[in-house]
Design a protein around this motif. Sequence first.
Motif, short mmCIF file in Angstrom:
data_model
loop_
_atom_site.label_atom_id
_atom_site.label_comp_id
_atom_site.label_asym_id
_atom_site.label_seq_id
_atom_site.Cartn_x
_atom_site.Cartn_y
_atom_site.Cartn_z
N PRO A 36 -92.86 -52.74 69.87
CA PRO A 36 -93.52 -51.59 70.50
C PRO A 36 -92.59 -50.37 70.57
O PRO A 36 -91.37 -50.52 70.69
N TYR A 37 -93.19 -49.19 70.47
CA TYR A 37 -92.43 -47.95 70.65
C TYR A 37 -93.38 -46.84 71.09
O TYR A 37 -94.60 -46.97 70.96
N VAL A 38 -92.80 -45.78 71.62
CA VAL A 38 -93.59 -44.63 72.07
C VAL A 38 -93.04 -43.37 71.42
O VAL A 38 -91.88 -43.29 71.06
N PRO A 42 -95.20 -39.46 78.25
CA PRO A 42 -96.47 -39.92 78.82
C PRO A 42 -97.14 -38.89 79.73
O PRO A 42 -98.28 -39.07 80.13
N LYS A 47 -103.64 -39.01 75.08
CA LYS A 47 -102.91 -40.27 74.87
C LYS A 47 -103.60 -41.09 73.79
O LYS A 47 -104.81 -41.28 73.81
N LEU A 49 -103.27 -44.81 71.61
CA LEU A 49 -102.70 -46.14 71.47
C LEU A 49 -102.99 -46.63 70.05
O LEU A 49 -104.12 -46.51 69.58
N TYR A 75 -99.31 -38.09 73.46
CA TYR A 75 -98.47 -39.24 73.74
C TYR A 75 -98.98 -40.39 72.88
O TYR A 75 -100.17 -40.70 72.88
N GLU A 77 -98.48 -44.43 71.74
CA GLU A 77 -97.91 -45.73 72.04
C GLU A 77 -98.32 -46.69 70.93
O GLU A 77 -99.49 -46.81 70.62
N VAL A 79 -98.18 -50.64 69.64
CA VAL A 79 -97.98 -52.01 70.13
C VAL A 79 -98.51 -53.01 69.12
O VAL A 79 -99.29 -52.65 68.23
N TYR A 92 -106.29 -44.19 77.80
CA TYR A 92 -106.11 -43.52 76.51
C TYR A 92 -107.35 -42.72 76.12
O TYR A 92 -108.47 -43.11 76.43
#
Length: 172
Positions: A36-38, A42, A47, A49, A75, A77, A79, A92
């Motif tokens: 995982p990384y962002v 945030p 947002k 994902l 933002y 994310e 995963v 999100y």
Amino acid sequence: MKLFKKILLIFLAVIIAFFLFLLWYQNNYSMDVVAPYVVNTPSFEKKLLIATQGSDFKNKVTSGIVDYFKADSVYIEVVDISTLPTINPRKYNALVIIHTWENWKPPITVQTFIEKYPEHKNKIVVLTTSGEGSYKMEGIDAITGESILADAPIFIDTIVARLNRLLISKEN
């Protein structure tokens, strides 16, 4: 009695060969787990994902999506799909799920997640890859195709176009 033993030995040999084939197939074609990384902070209002599996093709598609949106105030994310049971889609504005059709069905975490949150179906973009390139979950407007690395830009453009409608064009 000798005939029975020969049949039994042949049967056992076939079973052992089948299990060896399954081990080989799993080792060669199973998906890697994604670390995982962002990207970005945030605190941004928008947002995104991306839940994916690890493979050269899926990594390239994921990188292309991230590269497109990282300069915007989004933002991001990223995963592994195995973490979908812990994801709250309400957090999100858009979600991308990239997965492989395995054993004639989607991964259980993907299917369970989509079935659990039908009210968020309109903000989920699904890319399903398979050997034939046309398999997808019933009732889901998924993008489908084969994992051909040279075709990754086509899939990136298609996903980005859908995400633009969710992230940029509309105020969520």
